[in-house]
Motif scaffolding. Structure first.
Motif, PDB file in Angstrom:
ATOM      1  N   GLY A  32       0.797  -1.227   0.000  1.00  0.00           N
ATOM      2  CA  GLY A  32       0.000   0.000   0.000  1.00  0.00           C
ATOM      3  C   GLY A  32       0.825   1.269   0.000  1.00  0.00           C
ATOM      4  N   SER A  33       2.051   1.208  -0.453  1.00  0.00           N
ATOM      5  CA  SER A  33       2.927   2.380  -0.462  1.00  0.00           C
ATOM      6  C   SER A  33       2.700   3.240  -1.708  1.00  0.00           C
ATOM      7  N   SER A  34       2.413   4.543  -1.477  1.00  0.00           N
ATOM      8  CA  SER A  34       2.250   5.469  -2.594  1.00  0.00           C
ATOM      9  C   SER A  34       3.575   5.720  -3.299  1.00  0.00           C
ATOM     10  N   LYS A 102      -2.418  10.388  -1.109  1.00  0.00           N
ATOM     11  CA  LYS A 102      -1.934   9.765   0.126  1.00  0.00           C
ATOM     12  C   LYS A 102      -1.943  10.765   1.279  1.00  0.00           C
ATOM     13  N   HIS A 107      -2.221   6.410   5.456  1.00  0.00           N
ATOM     14  CA  HIS A 107      -2.327   5.128   6.145  1.00  0.00           C
ATOM     15  C   HIS A 107      -0.955   4.486   6.171  1.00  0.00           C
TER      16      HIS A 107
END
Length: 311
Positions: A32-34, A102, A107
């Motif tokens: 889930g890393s932008s 983000k 998150h």
């Protein structure tokens, strides 16, 4: 057209970026890393860009025909400009958008170690591709500094890949810092900030690339040192009284057009002038392998000035 060195550089970058892009997207989906998603976009855009450059090289290599009597060498300039637009619109735009998104919905990144592994592997692949591009660029830059060498280079395929790979290396560092600091400081927003910084890096690379390829598209002459060398060759010929004008134009990285207006000594016969023109054309082509076409006009200095004023 560009040489085999250019194609080797592009193929090396294409192979590396295609594998890296898949790995980055998988890591982004898992964690889930932008920042990692932006890096995946970055590598995907680079892969597409290198495919476009290879296509441009193939198109530029076509022989001249009736519709394009000077050949298709400038096609590589067009496709390099398209690459600059894609880097800015897709690479930079999507990265910046992802970062803003983000920041609006921060998150934590899960399983950050996956990102670290992928970034480390990507750094190895990118470093290899960067070294191939840098070595080829260094071989062709001569005595110029690196920035000046980009400015005077007539082969955008090499400096385009070098700029892309440099931006990729910087992007990987930024992504690593964003994910690491966000985890250590419990500030998931830093992942989004890293994505925006990556977008900024890509924007700067795209602007520089667009600026340099624009000059090639509208027409650039030979390097001043080569133009002076050609003038010296012409002026030293015993049949030449005066050079009225010497113009050069790059039709491709290794395709230089040279046009010269010469005032020959008035006591020469027509046969003497024809022989001098043939000899000068041979000497000029021998001076540099990029010179493919030479057009020499026999004209008095006075007539040349009158014609210039009429224009």
């Amino acid at each position: 057209m560009a040489g085999h060195g250019s194609k080797r550089v592009i193929i090396a970058a294409l192979a590396g970026n295609s594998m890296i892009a898949v790995t980055k997207f998988a890591a982004a989906a898992f964690t889930g890393s932008s920042a990692m998603f932006s890096e995946g976009i970055h590598s995907a855009v680079d892969t597409g860009n290198q495919a476009l450059l290879l296509y441009g090289l193939k198109r530029a290599a076509r022989p001249a025909d009736d519709r394009h009597p000077f050949g298709y060498g400038r096609e590589i300039y067009f496709w390099a400009f398209v690459v600059a637009i894609l880097i800015f619109a897709v690479g930079s735009g999507v990265s910046f958008y992802e970062g803003v998104h983000k920041l609006g919905d921060p998150h934590p990144v899960s399983d950050a170690y996956v990102n670290y592994i992928v970034l480390g592997v990507a750094m190895v692949f990118e470093a290899g591709a960067w070294w191939v591009a840098f070595r080829e660029f260094k071989r062709t830059k001569g005595s110029h500094g690196y920035l000046r060498a980009i400015q005077v280079s007539k082969d955008p395929s090499i400096f385009t890949v070098l700029l892309e790979d440099t931006a990729a290396m910087l992007g990987l560092m930024v992504a690593f810092l964003g994910i690491f600091l966000g985890q250590q400081l419990d500030m998931p927003e830093l992942d989004g900030v890293a994505s925006m910084v990556i977008g900024g890096i890509l924007a700067l690379a795209a602007i520089l690339l667009a600026y340099e390829t624009k000059g090639l598209l509208i027409g650039e002459g030979a390097d001043p040192w080569l133009a002076n060398q050609l003038k010296g060759i012409v002026q030293s010929h015993k049949a030449v009284f005066r050079i009225n004008e010497l113009l050069t134009l790059h039709q491709g990285p290794q395709d230089l057009l040279v046009t010269i207006s010469i005032d020959f000594h008035p006591n020469l016969s027509a046969n003497d002038v024809e022989a001098a023109i043939s000899e000068l054309e041979m000497r000029i082509k021998q001076a540099d392998s990029a010179v493919k076409r030479v057009f020499i006009e026999a004209q008095s200095w006075r007539s040349h000035n009158l014609a210039s004023r009429a224009d």
